[in-house]
Each structure stands twice: as C-alpha cells, then as structure tokens.
Design an enzyme around this catalytic site. Structure first.
Site, PDB file in Angstrom:
ATOM      1  CG  HIS A 163      60.581  29.405 -14.639  1.00 35.99           C
ATOM      2  ND1 HIS A 163      61.588  30.345 -14.609  1.00 35.99           N
ATOM      3  CD2 HIS A 163      60.424  29.086 -15.955  1.00 35.99           C
ATOM      4  CE1 HIS A 163      62.021  30.582 -15.848  1.00 35.99           C
ATOM      5  NE2 HIS A 163      61.313  29.835 -16.683  1.00 35.99           N
TER       6      HIS A 163
ATOM      7  CG  LEU B 163      69.536  47.306  -8.785  1.00 38.29           C
ATOM      8  CD1 LEU B 163      68.615  48.217  -7.992  1.00 38.29           C
ATOM      9  CD2 LEU B 163      69.924  46.083  -7.950  1.00 38.29           C
TER      10      LEU B 163
HETATM   11  C1  BJW Z   1      66.601  43.986  -9.345  1.00 40.65           C
HETATM   12  C2  BJW Z   1      66.716  44.140  -7.981  1.00 40.65           C
HETATM   13  C3  BJW Z   1      65.889  45.089  -7.389  1.00 40.65           C
HETATM   14  C4  BJW Z   1      68.120  42.616  -8.556  1.00 40.65           C
HETATM   15  N1  BJW Z   1      65.041  45.788  -8.154  1.00 40.65           N
HETATM   16  N2  BJW Z   1      65.759  44.687 -10.080  1.00 40.65           N
HETATM   17  C5  BJW Z   1      71.157  27.971 -25.583  1.00 40.65           C
HETATM   18  C6  BJW Z   1      70.600  29.108 -26.139  1.00 40.65           C
HETATM   19  C7  BJW Z   1      69.281  29.491 -25.839  1.00 40.65           C
HETATM   20  C8  BJW Z   1      68.501  28.721 -24.964  1.00 40.65           C
HETATM   21  C9  BJW Z   1      69.077  27.590 -24.429  1.00 40.65           C
HETATM   22  C10 BJW Z   1      70.372  27.216 -24.741  1.00 40.65           C
HETATM   23  N3  BJW Z   1      70.662  26.077 -24.052  1.00 40.65           N
HETATM   24  C11 BJW Z   1      69.568  25.730 -23.325  1.00 40.65           C
HETATM   25  C12 BJW Z   1      68.596  26.652 -23.551  1.00 40.65           C
HETATM   26  C13 BJW Z   1      67.246  26.680 -22.926  1.00 40.65           C
HETATM   27  C14 BJW Z   1      67.322  26.989 -21.448  1.00 40.65           C
HETATM   28  C15 BJW Z   1      68.094  28.287 -21.250  1.00 40.65           C
HETATM   29  O1  BJW Z   1      67.572  29.376 -21.375  1.00 40.65           O
HETATM   30  N4  BJW Z   1      69.351  28.193 -20.850  1.00 40.65           N
HETATM   31  C16 BJW Z   1      70.159  29.391 -20.662  1.00 40.65           C
HETATM   32  C17 BJW Z   1      71.036  29.231 -19.449  1.00 40.65           C
HETATM   33  C18 BJW Z   1      70.918  29.677 -21.940  1.00 40.65           C
HETATM   34  N5  BJW Z   1      65.950  27.153 -21.011  1.00 40.65           N
HETATM   35  C19 BJW Z   1      65.231  26.115 -20.621  1.00 40.65           C
HETATM   36  O2  BJW Z   1      65.684  24.980 -20.548  1.00 40.65           O
HETATM   37  C20 BJW Z   1      63.775  26.383 -20.318  1.00 40.65           C
HETATM   38  N6  BJW Z   1      62.964  25.519 -21.072  1.00 40.65           N
HETATM   39  C21 BJW Z   1      62.904  25.593 -22.416  1.00 40.65           C
HETATM   40  O3  BJW Z   1      63.545  26.400 -23.073  1.00 40.65           O
HETATM   41  O4  BJW Z   1      62.039  24.675 -22.971  1.00 40.65           O
HETATM   42  C22 BJW Z   1      61.877  24.665 -24.407  1.00 40.65           C
HETATM   43  C23 BJW Z   1      60.571  25.293 -24.785  1.00 40.65           C
HETATM   44  C24 BJW Z   1      60.239  26.555 -24.402  1.00 40.65           C
HETATM   45  C25 BJW Z   1      59.036  27.144 -24.798  1.00 40.65           C
HETATM   46  C26 BJW Z   1      58.158  26.446 -25.575  1.00 40.65           C
HETATM   47  C27 BJW Z   1      58.477  25.155 -25.965  1.00 40.65           C
HETATM   48  C28 BJW Z   1      59.688  24.585 -25.569  1.00 40.65           C
HETATM   49  C29 BJW Z   1      63.478  26.151 -18.836  1.00 40.65           C
HETATM   50  C30 BJW Z   1      64.124  27.166 -17.977  1.00 40.65           C
HETATM   51  C31 BJW Z   1      63.902  26.865 -16.496  1.00 40.65           C
HETATM   52  C32 BJW Z   1      64.561  27.890 -15.600  1.00 40.65           C
HETATM   53  N7  BJW Z   1      64.468  27.496 -14.261  1.00 40.65           N
HETATM   54  C33 BJW Z   1      65.029  28.333 -13.224  1.00 40.65           C
HETATM   55  C34 BJW Z   1      65.168  27.511 -11.901  1.00 40.65           C
HETATM   56  C35 BJW Z   1      63.882  26.927 -11.449  1.00 40.65           C
HETATM   57  C36 BJW Z   1      63.119  27.815 -10.523  1.00 40.65           C
HETATM   58  C37 BJW Z   1      63.802  27.978  -9.188  1.00 40.65           C
HETATM   59  O5  BJW Z   1      64.457  27.036  -8.678  1.00 40.65           O
HETATM   60  O6  BJW Z   1      63.655  29.073  -8.610  1.00 40.65           O
HETATM   61  O7  BJW Z   1      64.245  29.510 -13.046  1.00 40.65           O
HETATM   62  S1  BJW Z   1      66.653  28.976 -13.597  1.00 40.65           S
HETATM   63  C38 BJW Z   1      66.442  30.515 -12.783  1.00 40.65           C
HETATM   64  O8  BJW Z   1      66.634  31.558 -13.764  1.00 40.65           O
HETATM   65  C39 BJW Z   1      64.967  30.546 -12.335  1.00 40.65           C
HETATM   66  C40 BJW Z   1      64.583  31.930 -12.780  1.00 40.65           C
HETATM   67  O9  BJW Z   1      63.180  32.015 -12.924  1.00 40.65           O
HETATM   68  C41 BJW Z   1      65.356  32.146 -14.045  1.00 40.65           C
HETATM   69  C42 BJW Z   1      65.500  33.579 -14.463  1.00 40.65           C
HETATM   70  O10 BJW Z   1      66.271  34.287 -13.544  1.00 40.65           O
HETATM   71  P1  BJW Z   1      65.950  35.822 -13.257  1.00 40.65           P
HETATM   72  O11 BJW Z   1      64.627  35.945 -12.626  1.00 40.65           O
HETATM   73  O12 BJW Z   1      66.195  36.626 -14.465  1.00 40.65           O
HETATM   74  O13 BJW Z   1      67.021  36.131 -12.089  1.00 40.65           O
HETATM   75  P2  BJW Z   1      68.539  36.675 -12.213  1.00 40.65           P
HETATM   76  O14 BJW Z   1      69.184  36.436 -10.895  1.00 40.65           O
HETATM   77  O15 BJW Z   1      69.224  36.150 -13.398  1.00 40.65           O
HETATM   78  O16 BJW Z   1      68.355  38.254 -12.450  1.00 40.65           O
HETATM   79  C43 BJW Z   1      67.848  39.119 -11.457  1.00 40.65           C
HETATM   80  C44 BJW Z   1      67.640  40.481 -12.087  1.00 40.65           C
HETATM   81  O17 BJW Z   1      67.019  41.311 -11.116  1.00 40.65           O
HETATM   82  C45 BJW Z   1      68.938  41.172 -12.507  1.00 40.65           C
HETATM   83  O18 BJW Z   1      68.751  41.743 -13.802  1.00 40.65           O
HETATM   84  C46 BJW Z   1      69.112  42.288 -11.458  1.00 40.65           C
HETATM   85  O19 BJW Z   1      69.701  43.462 -11.997  1.00 40.65           O
HETATM   86  C47 BJW Z   1      67.689  42.555 -11.068  1.00 40.65           C
HETATM   87  N8  BJW Z   1      67.542  43.048  -9.704  1.00 40.65           N
HETATM   88  N9  BJW Z   1      67.718  43.308  -7.510  1.00 40.65           N
HETATM   89  C48 BJW Z   1      65.020  45.590  -9.473  1.00 40.65           C
HETATM   90  N10 BJW Z   1      65.948  45.341  -6.048  1.00 40.65           N
END
Ligand code: BJW
Length: 236
Positions: A103, A197
């Site tokens: 990302h 977690l």
């Molecule tokens: C702990 C802890 C501790 C806490 N110890 N654990 C409908 C259906 C399916 C897909 C789509 C849809 N509509 C649109 C889409 C696609 C879309 C998508 O997925 N949307 C969803 C919302 C449904 N995806 C995209 O658009 C992506 N691109 C794409 O799909 O392109 C097409 C393609 C792909 C591949 C090949 C060819 C074409 C792009 C996604 C971009 C995401 N960007 C972000 C923001 C930018 C970065 C930033 O500003 O920081 O990235 S969003 C945000 O979420 C960020 C993160 O990287 C990402 C994931 O979040 P993460 O890391 O999982 O965090 P949390 O907060 O959700 O979870 C934290 C976890 O930690 C929890 O489980 C806690 O329990 C745990 N935890 N403390 C251990 N101490």
C-alpha cells in the site's frame, strides 16, 4: 508473511478500524481515494503530513514483533517474503530486507506527471514544487488508495502460489486483495496461520491470539525450530 496495522499498534501507531481508529475521525472516501485527493488535495496532504510527523517522533520505534520478523528472515534458510499493508517504515527500521509495502510508503512522494518516486520526510503542500518537473500541485503521497492497484502484485501472487506457510499478522481482513491472500495460498497448498489480538473468523488453519509483541516472537521462534509444522499436523 502478511502484516497489517496490528503489528505496529504497540509501537504507538493507531489502527484503522478500532474504536478511536483512524477511520473514526476521517471519512475513507475523503482521505484515501484518488477522487478525495482530486476534490481536496489540501485535506489529504494534511492527513498524511500529520501521520508522517507522528511516524518520525523519537518514541515511535519498531517493537518486538517487527524485530522478530527481521530476525526470522535473517536466520531462516528458505525463501521468505514479507508483504506489508502498512505505510510506516518500522519493518525496514527493524532490519527486514525482503519487504514489499503493497500500500506504499509514507516517507515517499510521487510526481503525478512522471510517476517518479522520491524519499520525503517533511510536510508536503499543494504549493510544494516537484523535484522532477518543478510544477506545483504535482505531488501526491506514494500510497495505494481505494480503487488503485496495490504495488508488487505480480511478485506477491507468485509467492502465494509457491509458499508452504502463509502467516497473516494484525490485519482485520477487510481490505482486498490482501484479505484474499490466505485463500490463494491455501488453494496452492500452503498452511495458513493467523496471529492477531482476536480471531477474525476468516478460516485460517491455525491461529494464535494476543498482542503481536507476544505472539509473533513466540510463533516465529517455534517456526525456526521447525516445531510448527509438526504441531499443526497434529492439530488438523
Ligand atoms: C492487533 C493488535 C495488536 C490490533 N497485536 N493484532 C467489494 C468487495 C470486495 C472488494 C471491493 C469491494 N469494493 C471495493 C473493493 C476493493 C477495495 C476493498 O477492499 N474495499 C473494501 C472496503 C471492501 N480494495 C481496493 O480498492 C484495493 N485495490 C484493489 O482492489 O485493486 C484491484 C486490483 C487488485 C489486485 C490486482 C489487480 C487489481 C486498494 C486498497 C487500498 C487500501 N488502502 C488503505 C489506506 C492507504 C494506506 C494508509 O493511508 O495507511 O490501506 S485502507 C487501510 O486498510 C490501509 C490498510 O493497509 C488497510 C488494511 O487495514 P488493516 O491493516 O487490516 O487494519 P485494521 O485496522 O482494519 O485491522 C487491524 C487488525 O489488527 C485488527 O484485526 C486487530 O484485531 C489487530 N490488532 N492491535 C495484534 N497489538
């Protein structure tokens, strides 16, 4: 290996979807989409400037989970790839080498005209001149926003196709394509593991639950001693 925001939580970086997480205070479509940036680049630059400044505070450091992953990579004899959804540089600071930040990276900026990427530690404004074309308004964070294709995808899919063990650490499994990686790895024959977690209920073969600074070092030291595959085989 795939990491998400949970791996950096104990370093002081807030996750996205927790209560008081980043998305509580900001609308995703405003700050993490190309359309939001086109509408209001000042707001988006401000969002990432604040996060960049926070990342560079002296108290923000790699934690025991980042260090355990770097140590595992150093000591492990086989192939290893660390894919991170995080845009912080804590894996890099911990010493990880085979790292693919899918990302993007907070400490990099990109020229929207040439696509060239530059390391950048300071604030960025609409008025900041681009280092390559000297234009203002040309720079954007080098981040994958919603609707954009994540980085390093060919290499990541090739690794998912050939890995023996896939481990997802501290990610909620809400965002694709990363949320589907464990299924791709499993379909190709890998054992899948979740370290978090709490259980995300995403159907991993094995899970260990607790703070990343505790479960990650424990799991990877057992993987290094080759105890893990025997342990999993007994459980399945
Ligand atoms: C702990 C802890 C501790 C806490 N110890 N654990 C409908 C259906 C399916 C897909 C789509 C849809 N509509 C649109 C889409 C696609 C879309 C998508 O997925 N949307 C969803 C919302 C449904 N995806 C995209 O658009 C992506 N691109 C794409 O799909 O392109 C097409 C393609 C792909 C591949 C090949 C060819 C074409 C792009 C996604 C971009 C995401 N960007 C972000 C923001 C930018 C970065 C930033 O500003 O920081 O990235 S969003 C945000 O979420 C960020 C993160 O990287 C990402 C994931 O979040 P993460 O890391 O999982 O965090 P949390 O907060 O959700 O979870 C934290 C976890 O930690 C929890 O489980 C806690 O329990 C745990 N935890 N403390 C251990 N101490």
């Amino acid at each position: 290996m795939l990491t998400g925001a949970g791996v950096s939580a104990e370093s002081g970086i807030v996750t996205f979807r927790a209560a008081e997480g980043l998305w509580e205070e900001h609308r995703i479509e405003d700050v993490a989409s190309p359309e939001g940036f086109a509408r209001n680049p000042r707001l988006v630059h401000d969002f990432y400037n604040q996060r960049r400044r926070h990342l560079l505070q002296p108290e923000i450091r790699p934690n025991a989970a980042h260090l355990a992953l770097a140590e595992f990579e150093r000591d492990f004899d086989g192939e290893f790839l660390l894919v991170s959804q995080n845009i912080d540089d804590l894996h890099e600071r911990a010493g990880s080498r085979e790292l693919r930040p899918m990302h993007g990276e907070l400490l990099k900026i990109r020229c929207q005209h040439s696509g060239r990427v530059f390391e950048h530690c300071g604030d960025v404004f609409v008025e900041t001149s681009c280092p390559c074309c000297d234009r203002t308004g040309a720079l954007r964070p080098d981040i994958t926003w919603f609707g954009e294709i994540p980085m390093h995808m060919d290499e990541i899919f090739a690794a998912l196709d050939s890995c023996d063990v896939f481990v997802a650490i501290g990610t909620s499994g809400n965002v694709y394509p990363a949320a589907g990686f464990h299924q791709a790895a499993k379909a190709a024959g890998a054992t899948t593991v979740e370290l978090n977690l709490e259980c995300t209920g995403s159907g991993f073969d094995h899970g260990e639950y607790g703070p990343a600074t505790e479960v990650v070092p424990k799991f990877f030291s057992s993987l290094l001693m080759s105890n893990f595959l025997c342990m999993v085989q007994k459980q399945i």
